[in-house]
Design a protein around this motif. Structure first.
Motif, PDB file in Angstrom:
ATOM      1  N   LEU A 170      19.430  63.368  58.322  1.00 54.23           N
ATOM      2  CA  LEU A 170      18.341  62.403  58.158  1.00 54.23           C
ATOM      3  C   LEU A 170      18.648  61.464  56.996  1.00 54.23           C
ATOM      4  O   LEU A 170      18.451  60.247  57.104  1.00 54.23           O
ATOM      5  CB  LEU A 170      17.011  63.123  57.938  1.00 54.23           C
ATOM      6  CG  LEU A 170      15.804  62.209  57.676  1.00 54.23           C
ATOM      7  CD1 LEU A 170      15.600  61.217  58.810  1.00 54.23           C
ATOM      8  CD2 LEU A 170      14.561  63.053  57.438  1.00 54.23           C
ATOM      9  N   ALA A 171      19.138  62.012  55.919  1.00 56.84           N
ATOM     10  CA  ALA A 171      19.480  61.197  54.751  1.00 56.84           C
ATOM     11  C   ALA A 171      20.515  60.132  55.126  1.00 56.84           C
ATOM     12  O   ALA A 171      20.392  58.971  54.710  1.00 56.84           O
ATOM     13  CB  ALA A 171      20.008  62.077  53.628  1.00 56.84           C
ATOM     14  N   GLY A 172      21.497  60.508  55.901  1.00 57.11           N
ATOM     15  CA  GLY A 172      22.515  59.550  56.336  1.00 57.11           C
ATOM     16  C   GLY A 172      21.919  58.436  57.178  1.00 57.11           C
ATOM     17  O   GLY A 172      22.276  57.266  57.017  1.00 57.11           O
ATOM     18  N   ARG A 173      21.007  58.785  58.064  1.00 52.55           N
ATOM     19  CA  ARG A 173      20.364  57.783  58.917  1.00 52.55           C
ATOM     20  C   ARG A 173      19.499  56.828  58.096  1.00 52.55           C
ATOM     21  O   ARG A 173      19.329  55.670  58.468  1.00 52.55           O
ATOM     22  CB  ARG A 173      19.515  58.466  59.981  1.00 52.55           C
ATOM     23  CG  ARG A 173      20.332  59.223  61.013  1.00 52.55           C
ATOM     24  CD  ARG A 173      19.428  60.043  61.937  1.00 52.55           C
ATOM     25  NE  ARG A 173      20.194  60.873  62.833  1.00 52.55           N
ATOM     26  CZ  ARG A 173      20.545  60.524  64.060  1.00 52.55           C
ATOM     27  NH1 ARG A 173      20.202  59.352  64.538  1.00 52.55           N
ATOM     28  NH2 ARG A 173      21.247  61.343  64.818  1.00 52.55           N
ATOM     29  N   LEU A 174      18.942  57.341  56.986  1.00 53.02           N
ATOM     30  CA  LEU A 174      18.072  56.521  56.134  1.00 53.02           C
ATOM     31  C   LEU A 174      18.822  55.869  54.976  1.00 53.02           C
ATOM     32  O   LEU A 174      18.243  55.089  54.225  1.00 53.02           O
ATOM     33  CB  LEU A 174      16.937  57.382  55.569  1.00 53.02           C
ATOM     34  CG  LEU A 174      15.947  57.935  56.589  1.00 53.02           C
ATOM     35  CD1 LEU A 174      15.010  58.930  55.919  1.00 53.02           C
ATOM     36  CD2 LEU A 174      15.178  56.807  57.255  1.00 53.02           C
ATOM     37  N   GLU A 175      20.087  56.240  54.807  1.00 51.17           N
ATOM     38  CA  GLU A 175      20.918  55.736  53.708  1.00 51.17           C
ATOM     39  C   GLU A 175      20.333  56.097  52.342  1.00 51.17           C
ATOM     40  O   GLU A 175      20.246  55.270  51.441  1.00 51.17           O
ATOM     41  CB  GLU A 175      21.135  54.224  53.844  1.00 51.17           C
ATOM     42  CG  GLU A 175      21.857  53.855  55.119  1.00 51.17           C
ATOM     43  CD  GLU A 175      22.082  52.375  55.284  1.00 51.17           C
ATOM     44  OE1 GLU A 175      21.504  51.567  54.528  1.00 51.17           O
ATOM     45  OE2 GLU A 175      22.838  52.018  56.205  1.00 51.17           O
ATOM     46  N   SER A 193       9.446  54.892  48.516  1.00 53.01           N
ATOM     47  CA  SER A 193       9.099  53.486  48.288  1.00 53.01           C
ATOM     48  C   SER A 193       8.574  52.926  49.604  1.00 53.01           C
ATOM     49  O   SER A 193       8.809  53.486  50.686  1.00 53.01           O
ATOM     50  CB  SER A 193      10.335  52.710  47.847  1.00 53.01           C
ATOM     51  OG  SER A 193      11.284  52.675  48.901  1.00 53.01           O
ATOM     52  N   LEU A 194       7.886  51.813  49.521  1.00 51.07           N
ATOM     53  CA  LEU A 194       7.368  51.195  50.741  1.00 51.07           C
ATOM     54  C   LEU A 194       8.488  50.806  51.712  1.00 51.07           C
ATOM     55  O   LEU A 194       8.384  51.112  52.913  1.00 51.07           O
ATOM     56  CB  LEU A 194       6.491  49.988  50.391  1.00 51.07           C
ATOM     57  CG  LEU A 194       5.655  49.419  51.524  1.00 51.07           C
ATOM     58  CD1 LEU A 194       4.797  50.480  52.188  1.00 51.07           C
ATOM     59  CD2 LEU A 194       4.796  48.289  51.000  1.00 51.07           C
ATOM     60  N   PRO A 195       9.584  50.195  51.225  1.00 56.67           N
ATOM     61  CA  PRO A 195      10.676  49.900  52.174  1.00 56.67           C
ATOM     62  C   PRO A 195      11.248  51.153  52.843  1.00 56.67           C
ATOM     63  O   PRO A 195      11.545  51.139  54.040  1.00 56.67           O
ATOM     64  CB  PRO A 195      11.734  49.209  51.303  1.00 56.67           C
ATOM     65  CG  PRO A 195      10.955  48.617  50.171  1.00 56.67           C
ATOM     66  CD  PRO A 195       9.848  49.614  49.911  1.00 56.67           C
ATOM     67  N   LEU A 196      11.357  52.246  52.098  1.00 56.00           N
ATOM     68  CA  LEU A 196      11.864  53.485  52.685  1.00 56.00           C
ATOM     69  C   LEU A 196      10.855  54.054  53.682  1.00 56.00           C
ATOM     70  O   LEU A 196      11.234  54.539  54.748  1.00 56.00           O
ATOM     71  CB  LEU A 196      12.187  54.517  51.604  1.00 56.00           C
ATOM     72  CG  LEU A 196      12.698  55.871  52.097  1.00 56.00           C
ATOM     73  CD1 LEU A 196      13.909  55.724  53.023  1.00 56.00           C
ATOM     74  CD2 LEU A 196      13.023  56.774  50.911  1.00 56.00           C
ATOM     75  N   ALA A 197       9.575  53.988  53.379  1.00 61.52           N
ATOM     76  CA  ALA A 197       8.551  54.461  54.317  1.00 61.52           C
ATOM     77  C   ALA A 197       8.629  53.680  55.629  1.00 61.52           C
ATOM     78  O   ALA A 197       8.503  54.262  56.711  1.00 61.52           O
ATOM     79  CB  ALA A 197       7.167  54.337  53.692  1.00 61.52           C
ATOM     80  N   ILE A 229      11.656  54.939  57.557  1.00 62.76           N
ATOM     81  CA  ILE A 229      11.345  56.238  58.167  1.00 62.76           C
ATOM     82  C   ILE A 229      10.500  56.030  59.421  1.00 62.76           C
ATOM     83  O   ILE A 229      10.776  56.613  60.476  1.00 62.76           O
ATOM     84  CB  ILE A 229      10.633  57.153  57.153  1.00 62.76           C
ATOM     85  CG1 ILE A 229      11.598  57.541  56.025  1.00 62.76           C
ATOM     86  CG2 ILE A 229      10.071  58.392  57.849  1.00 62.76           C
ATOM     87  CD1 ILE A 229      10.924  58.192  54.820  1.00 62.76           C
ATOM     88  N   ALA A 230       9.475  55.199  59.319  1.00 60.79           N
ATOM     89  CA  ALA A 230       8.597  54.936  60.463  1.00 60.79           C
ATOM     90  C   ALA A 230       9.375  54.340  61.632  1.00 60.79           C
ATOM     91  O   ALA A 230       9.188  54.742  62.789  1.00 60.79           O
ATOM     92  CB  ALA A 230       7.460  54.018  60.043  1.00 60.79           C
ATOM     93  N   ARG A 231      10.260  53.388  61.344  1.00 59.87           N
ATOM     94  CA  ARG A 231      11.069  52.780  62.407  1.00 59.87           C
ATOM     95  C   ARG A 231      12.008  53.805  63.041  1.00 59.87           C
ATOM     96  O   ARG A 231      12.185  53.826  64.260  1.00 59.87           O
ATOM     97  CB  ARG A 231      11.865  51.597  61.872  1.00 59.87           C
ATOM     98  CG  ARG A 231      11.055  50.315  61.769  1.00 59.87           C
ATOM     99  CD  ARG A 231      11.940  49.100  61.543  1.00 59.87           C
ATOM    100  NE  ARG A 231      12.692  49.182  60.296  1.00 59.87           N
ATOM    101  CZ  ARG A 231      12.275  48.726  59.118  1.00 59.87           C
ATOM    102  NH1 ARG A 231      11.099  48.149  59.017  1.00 59.87           N
ATOM    103  NH2 ARG A 231      13.023  48.843  58.044  1.00 59.87           N
TER     104      ARG A 231
END
Length: 64
Positions: A19-24, A41-45, A48-50
């Motif tokens: 999961l970490a790899g997919r989210l960078e 952070s909002l960009p990370l949220a 994750i949602a996408r």
């Protein structure tokens, strides 16, 4: 903040590292979010949602 990240990850049979790899982000960041020790952070949220094709509100709950 409560979240369903661990459940969503498990449903896809992904490790924290995968999961970490997919989210960078780092695996430690995924662990901290899953355990509620850190809010994303909002960009990370949004990332994750996408990734899970869900609205942010279905993943994260601010308890209100």
């Amino acid at each position: 903040m409560n979240n369903r990240l661990k459940v969503l990850r498990a449903e896809r049979d992904w490790s924290q590292a995968e999961l970490a790899g997919r989210l960078e982000v780092s695996r430690q960041a995924v662990n901290a979010i899953e355990t509620g020790k850190h809010d994303p952070s909002l960009p990370l949220a949004f990332r994750i949602a996408r990734l899970f094709n869900l609205p942010i509100e279905e993943i994260f709950d601010d308890g209100l």
